[in-house]
Design a protein around this motif. Structure first.
Motif, PDB file in Angstrom:
ATOM      1  N   GLU A 299       0.834  -1.196   0.000  1.00  0.00           N
ATOM      2  CA  GLU A 299       0.000   0.000   0.000  1.00  0.00           C
ATOM      3  C   GLU A 299       0.875   1.255   0.000  1.00  0.00           C
ATOM      4  N   PRO A 300       0.352   2.337  -0.610  1.00  0.00           N
ATOM      5  CA  PRO A 300      -0.957   2.522  -1.239  1.00  0.00           C
ATOM      6  C   PRO A 300      -1.108   1.684  -2.513  1.00  0.00           C
ATOM      7  N   ALA A 301      -2.345   1.383  -2.843  1.00  0.00           N
ATOM      8  CA  ALA A 301      -2.634   0.571  -4.021  1.00  0.00           C
ATOM      9  C   ALA A 301      -2.474   1.408  -5.291  1.00  0.00           C
ATOM     10  N   GLU A 302      -2.393   0.728  -6.418  1.00  0.00           N
ATOM     11  CA  GLU A 302      -2.328   1.400  -7.711  1.00  0.00           C
ATOM     12  C   GLU A 302      -3.554   2.292  -7.890  1.00  0.00           C
ATOM     13  N   GLY A 303      -3.321   3.565  -8.230  1.00  0.00           N
ATOM     14  CA  GLY A 303      -4.408   4.505  -8.456  1.00  0.00           C
ATOM     15  C   GLY A 303      -5.041   5.061  -7.198  1.00  0.00           C
ATOM     16  N   ALA A 304      -4.448   4.823  -6.039  1.00  0.00           N
ATOM     17  CA  ALA A 304      -5.035   5.278  -4.784  1.00  0.00           C
ATOM     18  C   ALA A 304      -5.102   6.804  -4.733  1.00  0.00           C
ATOM     19  N   ILE A 305      -6.172   7.311  -4.147  1.00  0.00           N
ATOM     20  CA  ILE A 305      -6.337   8.746  -3.904  1.00  0.00           C
ATOM     21  C   ILE A 305      -6.220   8.954  -2.398  1.00  0.00           C
TER      22      ILE A 305
ATOM     23  N   GLY B 234      -0.791  16.284  -5.524  1.00  0.00           N
ATOM     24  CA  GLY B 234      -0.853  16.045  -6.951  1.00  0.00           C
ATOM     25  C   GLY B 234      -0.663  14.585  -7.311  1.00  0.00           C
ATOM     26  N   ALA B 235      -0.600  14.319  -8.607  1.00  0.00           N
ATOM     27  CA  ALA B 235      -0.444  12.963  -9.129  1.00  0.00           C
ATOM     28  C   ALA B 235       1.031  12.620  -9.234  1.00  0.00           C
ATOM     29  N   GLY B 236       1.352  11.368  -8.869  1.00  0.00           N
ATOM     30  CA  GLY B 236       2.747  10.947  -8.938  1.00  0.00           C
ATOM     31  C   GLY B 236       2.889   9.453  -8.866  1.00  0.00           C
ATOM     32  N   VAL B 237       4.122   9.008  -8.641  1.00  0.00           N
ATOM     33  CA  VAL B 237       4.426   7.582  -8.525  1.00  0.00           C
ATOM     34  C   VAL B 237       5.300   7.355  -7.297  1.00  0.00           C
TER      35      VAL B 237
ATOM     36  N   THR C   4      -2.417   9.583  -6.165  1.00  0.00           N
ATOM     37  CA  THR C   4      -2.733  11.012  -6.175  1.00  0.00           C
ATOM     38  C   THR C   4      -2.945  11.476  -4.743  1.00  0.00           C
ATOM     39  N   THR C   5      -2.235  12.518  -4.361  1.00  0.00           N
ATOM     40  CA  THR C   5      -2.360  13.074  -3.021  1.00  0.00           C
ATOM     41  C   THR C   5      -3.183  14.349  -3.091  1.00  0.00           C
ATOM     42  N   MET C   6      -4.206  14.439  -2.263  1.00  0.00           N
ATOM     43  CA  MET C   6      -5.142  15.559  -2.322  1.00  0.00           C
ATOM     44  C   MET C   6      -4.740  16.726  -1.440  1.00  0.00           C
TER      45      MET C   6
END
Length: 527
Positions: free
Chosen positions: A155-161, A209-212, A233-235
């Protein structure tokens, strides 16, 4: 007064040319781990850090006794080999990096090996000897012993927000790993190590933002095993702590770090430059409250604002705003003399190939490149100037206009390693690409007068109209990072912490991201 200033500066230029003062640095590059019995290449890099050309340069490279030499490629060098020592000479080296590639084969037995290099300039003077030698130690490994599978991400999983300020990471264990390093890259910024752990989990802060993210398992005698990457993606932006680190200013303006981590501050209200080190701030140029225009040991400034430091020589450049000049401060001696290099009739710069002086008007910001060129926000003229050192001189610059476009009261300015120049003008931040094209990076600001870049490519923007400090990712995503009274200047330290000159509070502040959870308070026992 025009003749004495020019004489002093041109004397410095003549002296530099006559003695060919250089600063040669040598380093060695090679993989940290090389497979036993396999070929690889040592890159011996000689960097002329000065503005002068180095004459009659000799490099010696001592190979590890256990490697087998197979050849050298070195454009501009004459090289020979004798008993494991490579000697290369060059009649002349221009400023910048020069690479000698030495091809070898690793020994058949695993273990640690070391390569040593030395550089000398016979025909020129190199007063800085600390960087004339370099040693690279690395590991020879046996591939048959290094077969560990990379960690599996949990975790976090793929595509997690993620809607928290801190993120929890976990992964599978890898046998014989000594530690794990968690990496992340967000919104186009360079990858960063965000956590290290000896267990299989970590908690760390990510930019919004979005990242890896990914994890590498580190071993003592094998290459790291690197996991696959996951998109997240971190909000929320991480929390930031703010503390005052220096006070006693009248109106602090520009901030700039020197090569040794010292922090230079312009005090616009007192017309001085101050230095923050291990002791309380000290005035190094000017006299508090004495607003004037004088060069030399007893220099006087007039409401200076922007400040920058050229990293290779440690010289300080100041936007002496009310004098309409750019000043160079010669750091390192018993006193700090200052001279105009652009702006006044006594300045040694020249504008657009013209022998006349560089007529800047109320410059507010300056920014230095790694190699020592200076960009100037020429606020009164609404343009951006580039000061380029004249080869073979010290303190003499050519001054040109870049961007070829009018800016609306430009104040903040910053430059990245790729040569992109960021300009804060009324209402927006724009970027001047190396080819001269101009584009908008971020808009919606009223007075983005303070700009700074971090090592990952993120841009910090201080809007003096409302006391906000923004972090703008390379993708253009802008995040409100903090609020201060009046962010007149910003500088980013080597450890990534951000310093802000708060002109309204008359202090310099340090801002740091909260990267780990705060330990719970220990409750006192009841009696």
């Amino acid at each position: 007064m025009r003749v004495p200033a020019i004489v002093v500066l041109l004397f410095a230029a003549t002296a530099a040319h006559a003695h060919l003062i250089v600063d040669l640095k040598v380093s060695v590059r090679a993989p940290a781990f090389v497979a036993a019995g396999q070929p690889f290449t040592y890159e011996v890099v000689v960097d002329d850090l000065a503005n002068d050309e180095a004459i009659d340069v000799v490099v010696t490279n001592t190979l590890p006794s256990s490697v087998a030499y197979s050849g050298t490629t070195a454009n501009g060098w004459n090289c020979s080999v004798s008993k494991g020592t490579i000697t290369c000479s060059a009649e002349e080296l221009s400023p910048g990096e020069h690479v000698i590639a030495i091809r070898v084969t690793a020994p058949s037995q695993r273990g640690s090996i070391a390569n040593k290099a030395h550089v000398a300039s016979i025909g020129s003077t190199d007063p800085e000897s600390k960087n004339d030698d370099a040693t690279l130690e690395h590991i020879v490994y046996e591939p048959a012993r290094c077969t560990a599978a990379p960690p599996s991400l949990i975790e976090p999983a793929e595509g997690a927000i993620i809607d928290t300020q801190l993120t929890h990471f976990s992964w599978s264990a890898v046998p014989n790993a000594t530690r794990y390093v968690v990496h992340a890259a967000t919104e186009g910024a360079l990858a960063a190590q965000i956590a290290t752990s000896t267990s299989t989990n970590a908690i760390a802060a990510l930019d919004r933002g979005a990242g890896v993210w990914w994890v590498e398992a580190v071993f003592s005698d094998c290459p790291a095993a690197v996991s696959s990457q996951r998109n997240i993606t971190t909000m929320r932006a991480p929390a930031v702590t703010i503390k005052d680190v220096a006070a006693g200013f009248t109106k602090p303006g520009g901030l700039a770090f020197g090569p040794g981590g010292e922090l230079y501050v312009t005090d616009e209200g007192d017309s001085v430059v101050r230095l923050i080190g291990n002791a309380p701030p000290v005035t190094i140029v000017g006299a508090a409250g004495d607003h004037g225009a004088a060069n030399g040991q007893f220099a006087r400034l007039n409401h200076p604002r922007g400040i920058t430091v050229t990293p290779l020589d440690g010289f300080v450049y100041v936007a002496d705003t009310a004098n309409h000049e750019i000043r160079i401060l010669y750091i390192g001696g018993p006193f700090v003399p200052a001279y105009a290099v652009a702006g006044s009739p006594s300045a040694a710069g020249y504008l657009d190939g013209d022998s006349s002086s560089a007529k800047v008007n109320a410059p507010a910001g300056v920014a230095a490149t790694f190699r020592g060129s200076i960009y100037v926000a020429d606020t009164g003229n609404g343009v951006i100037r580039l000061l380029t050192a004249v080869p073979g001189t010290t303190g003499l610059f050519g001054v040109t206009t870049v961007g070829q476009e009018h800016f609306d009261s430009p104040e903040g300015i910053a430059v990245d390693a790729a040569g992109n120049v960021f300009v804060g003008e009324r209402g927006a931040v724009r970027k001047i690409a190396p080819n001269g094209s101009v584009s908008i990076v971020a808009s919606g600001y009223t007075r983005p007068a303070a700009l700074a870049l971090d090592a990952l490519g993120n841009l910090y923007v201080g809007d003096r109209s409302d006391g906000t400090l923004w972090k703008v990712a390379p993708s253009g995503l802008a995040t409100l990072w903090a609020r201060v009274g009046d962010p007149a200047g910003i500088a980013v330290a080597a450890d990534g912490s951000v310093y802000v000159a708060d002109a309204s509070a008359r202090v310099v502040r340090q801002l740091e991201v909260v990267r780990t959870p705060t330990p719970p308070r220990r409750r006192s026992a009841r009696h």
